[in-house]
Each structure stands twice: as C-alpha cells, then as structure tokens.
Design a protein around this motif. Structure first.
Motif, mmCIF file in Angstrom:
data_model
loop_
_atom_site.group_PDB
_atom_site.id
_atom_site.type_symbol
_atom_site.label_atom_id
_atom_site.label_comp_id
_atom_site.label_asym_id
_atom_site.label_seq_id
_atom_site.Cartn_x
_atom_site.Cartn_y
_atom_site.Cartn_z
ATOM 1 N N ARG A 86 -6.101 7.679 -2.021
ATOM 2 C CA ARG A 86 -4.726 7.236 -1.733
ATOM 3 C C ARG A 86 -3.951 6.803 -2.972
ATOM 4 N N ASP A 87 -4.625 6.173 -3.944
ATOM 5 C CA ASP A 87 -3.899 5.718 -5.134
ATOM 6 C C ASP A 87 -3.274 6.892 -5.880
ATOM 7 N N PHE A 101 3.787 1.801 2.088
ATOM 8 C CA PHE A 101 2.530 1.878 2.826
ATOM 9 C C PHE A 101 1.937 0.485 3.064
ATOM 10 N N GLU A 102 2.003 -0.369 2.063
ATOM 11 C CA GLU A 102 1.382 -1.688 2.176
ATOM 12 C C GLU A 102 2.240 -2.719 2.895
ATOM 13 N N HIS A 103 3.563 -2.519 2.948
ATOM 14 C CA HIS A 103 4.426 -3.569 3.492
ATOM 15 C C HIS A 103 5.405 -3.117 4.576
ATOM 16 N N CYS A 136 2.425 8.567 6.192
ATOM 17 C CA CYS A 136 1.338 7.603 6.311
ATOM 18 C C CYS A 136 -0.012 8.307 6.435
ATOM 19 N N LEU A 137 -0.077 9.315 7.288
ATOM 20 C CA LEU A 137 -1.329 10.026 7.509
ATOM 21 C C LEU A 137 -1.794 10.758 6.250
ATOM 22 N N GLN A 138 -0.867 11.310 5.475
ATOM 23 C CA GLN A 138 -1.291 12.004 4.259
ATOM 24 C C GLN A 138 -1.936 11.031 3.284
ATOM 25 N N ILE A 139 -1.451 9.818 3.228
ATOM 26 C CA ILE A 139 -2.042 8.793 2.362
ATOM 27 C C ILE A 139 -3.453 8.465 2.847
ATOM 28 N N LEU A 171 11.535 0.650 0.026
ATOM 29 C CA LEU A 171 10.946 -0.412 -0.792
ATOM 30 C C LEU A 171 10.694 0.033 -2.228
ATOM 31 N N GLY A 172 11.058 1.278 -2.552
ATOM 32 C CA GLY A 172 11.011 1.741 -3.935
ATOM 33 C C GLY A 172 9.826 2.587 -4.332
ATOM 34 N N SER A 173 8.727 2.520 -3.575
ATOM 35 C CA SER A 173 7.571 3.347 -3.916
ATOM 36 C C SER A 173 6.749 3.611 -2.659
#
Length: 149
Positions: A108-109, A131-133, A94-97, A124-126
């Motif tokens: 981040r993208d 990160f978002e969910h 998470c922190l690296q993102i 969740l596959g990606s």
C-alpha cells in the motif's frame, strides 16, 4: 511509477483470477483495448482487464477494482468507462490500496505514492491522508459487499 514489467504478470493475474477477473497481456507498443486514459493505462472490457508491461500497477489495480465494486450484472456490459458513482469511485480507490498488499514488491505504501505521483485527487491532499482519515464510507461500502481482503 511501478510497472508490470517490474513485478511481472503472474501475481496480478492470480490476484484478479481469485476475484473472477481475467488479465489480458497486450503486446508492447500496441494500443490497450478499453483504456479510458490511453497510452499505457489499463483498460477494461467485460470482466477482462488489459495491460502492457509498461502499465502502472496502480492503473491495473484501479481498473480491476472498478469491476469488483460494481454489481456483477453490470460487469459484462462494461467497456472502457466503469465509473457509475462517487461511492463506487471511492471504493475502487480504497480497494486498490488494500489489494496492493497482496502483490509481492508492491504494498500500500508504494501504491499510494504512485497514486499521488499520477495525479489522483483527494480533498485531504494525498492518497495516504484520505485512506487513513477519510475513507470510512469507502470501507463501509466494501464491507457491505464482502470485498474487504
């Protein structure tokens, strides 16, 4: 995958220094000290992250984030393998993102796309979906340690 050759060492070195870590540049073709994965992947020994120009940015950030999420008293003894728990691994991801947004030309993208291309595995596959969910626990971990940028 985006490498340090493409973005340079200056911004990553400054980012790590702000967090009390050092970035040691390894000569091209030389083995990277403390690299868990070998080849071009970043390594760590104590509070120093080692990388070459062909090191992927996601690898550099991931290893640095392992050091940042662990208790400071453990950092000095780290050599090669920093993972202590699933919560620390999730927090490092998470922190690296989050920190990718502080590196010009990364963000981040791009980082999440490179994480997926490298083979990070999320239920969740990606990286983006996680990160978002599903990163609430990792964000809470980072918040309790004052690590949210």
């Amino acid at each position: 995958m985006l490498t340090l050759a493409e973005i340079g060492f200056g911004a990553p070195e400054a980012l790590l220094a702000r967090h009390g870590l050092a970035l040691a540049r390894v000569a091209d073709g030389e083995p990277i000290p403390g690299s868990y994965w070998g080849e071009c992947e970043a390594g760590l020994i104590g509070t120093t992250v080692y990388a070459r120009s062909d090191t992927p940015v996601h690898s550099l950030l991931h290893e640095a984030c392992h050091l940042l999420v662990m208790p400071p008293e453990r950092r000095a003894a780290v050599h090669t393998d920093a993972t202590d728990s699933v919560p620390e691994e999730d927090a490092a991801c998470c922190l690296q993102i989050l920190l990718a947004d502080q590196l010009p030309g990364v963000g981040r993208d791009r980082l999440m796309a490179d994480m997926d291309a490298w083979g990070y595995s999320f239920r969740l596959g990606s990286a983006r979906a996680w990160f978002e969910h599903d990163a609430e626990d990792a964000l809470a971990f980072l918040a309790t340690r004052g690590l949210l940028p």
